[in-house]
Scaffold this active site. Structure first.
Site, short mmCIF file in Angstrom:
data_model
loop_
_atom_site.label_atom_id
_atom_site.label_comp_id
_atom_site.label_asym_id
_atom_site.label_seq_id
_atom_site.Cartn_x
_atom_site.Cartn_y
_atom_site.Cartn_z
N ASP A 244 0.87 -1.17 0.00
CA ASP A 244 0.00 0.00 0.00
C ASP A 244 0.92 1.22 0.00
O ASP A 244 2.10 1.13 0.33
CB ASP A 244 -0.93 -0.01 1.23
CG ASP A 244 -2.16 0.87 0.99
OD1 ASP A 244 -3.18 0.64 1.64
OD2 ASP A 244 -2.07 1.77 0.13
C1 GLC Z 1 -4.35 4.32 -0.24
C2 GLC Z 1 -5.22 3.10 -0.05
C3 GLC Z 1 -5.16 2.13 -1.19
C4 GLC Z 1 -4.95 2.90 -2.48
C5 GLC Z 1 -3.56 3.49 -2.41
C6 GLC Z 1 -3.22 4.36 -3.62
O1 GLC Z 1 -3.84 4.78 0.96
O2 GLC Z 1 -5.12 2.39 1.17
O3 GLC Z 1 -6.38 1.38 -1.22
O4 GLC Z 1 -5.08 2.05 -3.60
O5 GLC Z 1 -3.34 4.24 -1.22
O6 GLC Z 1 -4.00 5.50 -3.62
#
Ligand code: GLC
Length: 710
Positions: A244
């Site tokens: 993430d």
């Molecule tokens: C965010 C989310 C994830 C998302 C990523 C990119 O914090 O937790 O679901 O795809 O970052 O934006």
């Protein structure tokens, strides 16, 4: 020849990939396994390996942002089809629509030049407070599995990799960047992993996103048990584990634990990433074998190969096309749940109505561009008010009153929401205006609920009540008009105790995408017969919820233990006789159905055999409609404490008035099993079971016992 090659490695693929890796320098390999912009990772130009392009989100392709910061790029060619959100898709209980959803999302992503779409989000609804529940699907792992698999297959059929997320135990947003989750092995295996397992084993999801939180003391992005032991060894996952964003915490540990691609780390230079210079150094000093790097690169190249990145006739996709919006509408039509319809006040007959009062800020509010990373720059979003105007034209007077104002203040400091009490006079004026409007109208349709100030990434609600003094507004309206329909726009349950008994009709509308307003109007006036079913329980009050009863919502932000174990959602309410407001699987129709003649092919099931359950469903009403026949299993005598019923199958059937259909379920040992912590395997114990057929977890129509025997 184009290969939509999602399954096991072929010799051509292996040869092609090994040939590339054998030509690559260590620098080139390292450059591929960490971000080189907010949403890309580097390719190797001299070897014709293109940059890899990722994009949010689970219900539509996110607008373009700048390469190196979070600001929108401000383009005018990056609009998207706004699909109904995860809970709405789940409420359709329709795997065919989940496939269509995935095909649309994949087409849109491909059309925007993306290689990976960061969805579906499938974390279990452990509590009704998690801000991202709207993005996810359900409290039940089987329902999640049956919808996530076709969703993923749909996306990947368009030469785009799906990215199932967030792996795993990311069931609250409060302190998501640091909370450590403790859960026992049986609960992990029976509740929190099955959706992911199905996503990989059946759905063949080509990528997965590791969650922010810790699990049993280790960050999920460097959790060897999750990423290597279970995901890669037990389940044979051949794709890419993507962190993430800013969810990576080390170089060597993460590299060895099974993280493959580092994204979004908060560093001033991409060379400062954990998987950049530091990892190269770790390889050069022998701390990390180069083969570990090769494996990560191989995984990325495998996903590229299987999504036809190297193939000249790769799908080109299409975004904001008519057929994509048509699909969005179809899905929304089957997502909306008719919760209550006393004396069949619905559907409304526009020839017999002179005026309707349309009340509530949510009647006139768009929701696409909210919720956090899943926000959509929608090409359009029809609001409920617009939908009613589109349908009624001038035939019925529509009197709109805002009724309440969302005065939400978000305290970024501690992640808490403050529904800042706006000044009392203003609130009173809005309410009085709405009451007056309602008094002078034949019917009142109130669009109430939440919005993305509450259904929002990085935030959990602290209560289940409606914000902005909506309860008082609804009660005020009910005093002057009895013909009130409340339509709730939200991604999760709200308390309704103060007004539900006096409100003849209640609809759960969700965030239902670009066509939401038209769909609400079609359902309110009977052009569409609602067929949605709740994918999670609506409890009467927060104190009734299992995590509240057993656990600690949301914990101290450092540690949270899932003390309720497998008793999540209806598994708790039904086993502990806690009456919900509306049960899991509940949803009414404008017609009636009769379920009868439950038959078993045998009342004895031999281990590793199966028995066939057959039941008849008849549409006994006057209009065509769809019913979801649900199969639950109860283990009458077991050596461990088990929920008194668990969903083990469902089928949505469409029937004309008077039409009957036979629905068949096959029951096997696996469906009767629980996870045995001694043998670390699923096992079914001999003895008595009950097969229950219902139209919700509480509304059981037929049941029959059978015996599992050798
Ligand atoms: C965010 C989310 C994830 C998302 C990523 C990119 O914090 O937790 O679901 O795809 O970052 O934006």
């Amino acid at each position: 020849m184009k290969m939509t090659q999602i399954n096991a490695q072929t010799s051509d693929e292996t040869k092609f990939i090994n040939n590339l890796i054998n030509q690559m320098t260590l620098d080139e390999k390292i450059s591929m396994i960490h971000a080189n912009s907010k949403f890309t990772s580097a390719g190797v130009e001299r070897l014709n390996i293109p940059e890899w392009k990722l994009s949010d989100g689970p219900h539509g392709v996110r607008e373009e942002i700048n390469r190196d910061d979070w600001d929108p790029a401000g383009l005018d060619n990056d609009f998207a089809t706004y699909l109904p959100v995860g809970t709405a898709l789940a409420a359709t209980w329709n795997p065919d629509l989940a496939l269509e959803f995935g095909q649309v999302l994949g087409r849109e992503a491909r059309g925007r030049g993306k290689d990976v779409i960061l969805g579906p989000g499938i974390n279990i609804h452990r509590t009704p407070l998690c801000g991202r529940n709207f993005e996810y699907m359900s409290e039940d792992p089987l329902l999640i599995s049956k919808l996530a698999v076709p969703y993923i297959q749909g996306v990947q059929s368009q030469d785009v990799a799906a990215c199932v997320k967030h792996f795993a135990l990311n069931n609250q947003e409060y302190e998501r960047f640091r909370v450590n989750v403790e859960v026992d092995e049986r609960t992990l295996r029976e509740i929190y992993l099955p959706g992911f397992e199905a996503a990989f084993i059946e759905g063949k999801s080509l990528t997965v996103m590791s969650a922010y939180n810790k699990f049993r003391g280790d960050w999920c992005s460097e959790n060897e048990y999750l990423l290597t032991d279970i995901l890669k060894n037990e389940w044979g996952f051949e794709g890419v584990v993507i962190s993430d964003w800013d969810g990576t915490h080390s170089t060597v540990k993460a590299a060895k634990a099974g993280l493959d691609l580092e994204m979004g780390t908060n560093k001033s230079s991409y060379n400062d990433y954990y998987f950049a210079d530091a990892l190269k150094e770790a390889v050069e000093n022998g701390e990390v074998a180069e083969e570990i790097i090769n494996d990560k690169v191989r995984r990325i190249l495998t996903v590229m190969y299987r999504t036809n990145v190297f193939n000249k006739d790769r799908s080109t996709g299409e975004f904001v096309s008519d057929r994509n919006f048509e699909s969005a509408r179809k899905i929304a039509e089957e997502a909306v749940v008719l919760l209550k319809n006393e004396n069949s006040i619905l559907p409304l007959n526009k020839t017999q109505i002179k005026s309707i009062a349309v009340i509530g800020e949510n009647a006139d509010r768009k929701h696409a561009y909210g919720g956090g990373s899943s926000a959509i720059k929608a090409k359009y979003e029809i609001t409920p008010l617009e939908g009613l105007k589109n349908k009624l034209g001038g035939s019925v007077n529509i009197n709109y009153a805002q009724g309440y104002k969302s005065t939400t203040l978000f305290n970024w400091s501690d992640g808490r929401i403050d529904t800042g009490k706006s000044d009392a006079d203003y609130v009173k004026r809005l309410r009085d205006e709405a009451v007056e409007t309602a008094k002078n109208s034949d019917y009142v349709i109130m669009f109430m609920g939440l919005n993305h100030d509450f259904d929002m990434e990085s935030v959990d609600r602290t209560e289940m009540t409606l914000p902005y003094e909506q309860d008082a507004l609804i009660k005020g309206i009910l005093e002057v008009n009895k013909n009130v329909i409340v339509v709730l726009i939200s991604g999760q349950p709200v308390e309704m105790n103060e007004w539900i008994n006096n409100t003849p009709a209640v609809i759960q509308g969700w965030y239902s995408g670009s066509e939401a307003g038209n769909v609400f109007a079609d359902i309110l006036f009977g052009d569409v017969n609602p067929s949605g079913k709740l994918p999670f329980t609506f409890p009467k009050k927060l104190e009734d919820t299992p995590a509240f009863k057993f656990g600690d919502i949301p914990g101290d932000g450092l540690e949270v233990e899932y003390k309720e174990g497998v008793f999540v959602g209806y598994r708790y309410y039904d086993s502990f006789n806690v009456e919900p407001l509306f049960p899991f699987g509940h949803g009414l129709s404008y017609t009636e159905f009769e379920i009868s003649d439950l038959k078993l092919s045998n009342d004895k099931l031999q281990i590793d055999e199966e028995i066939v359950l057959e039941v008849n469903v008849k549409n006994t009403g006057k209009s065509a409609g769809k019913e979801v026949v649900q199969l639950y299993i109860n283990d009458v005598e077991s050596s461990v404490e088990r929920p008194n019923k668990e969903l083990k199958g469902f089928e949505k059937v469409s029937l004309a008035p008077g039409e009957s259909k036979k629905v068949e379920f096959r029951i096997n040992t696996k469906q009767l099993s629980f996870y045995d912590i001694e043998t670390r395997k699923f096992k079914a114990e001999h003895g008595k079971f009950t097969a229950l057929i219902g139209t919700s977890s509480k509304d059981i129509k037929q049941k029959k016992e059978f015996i599992l025997t050798d």
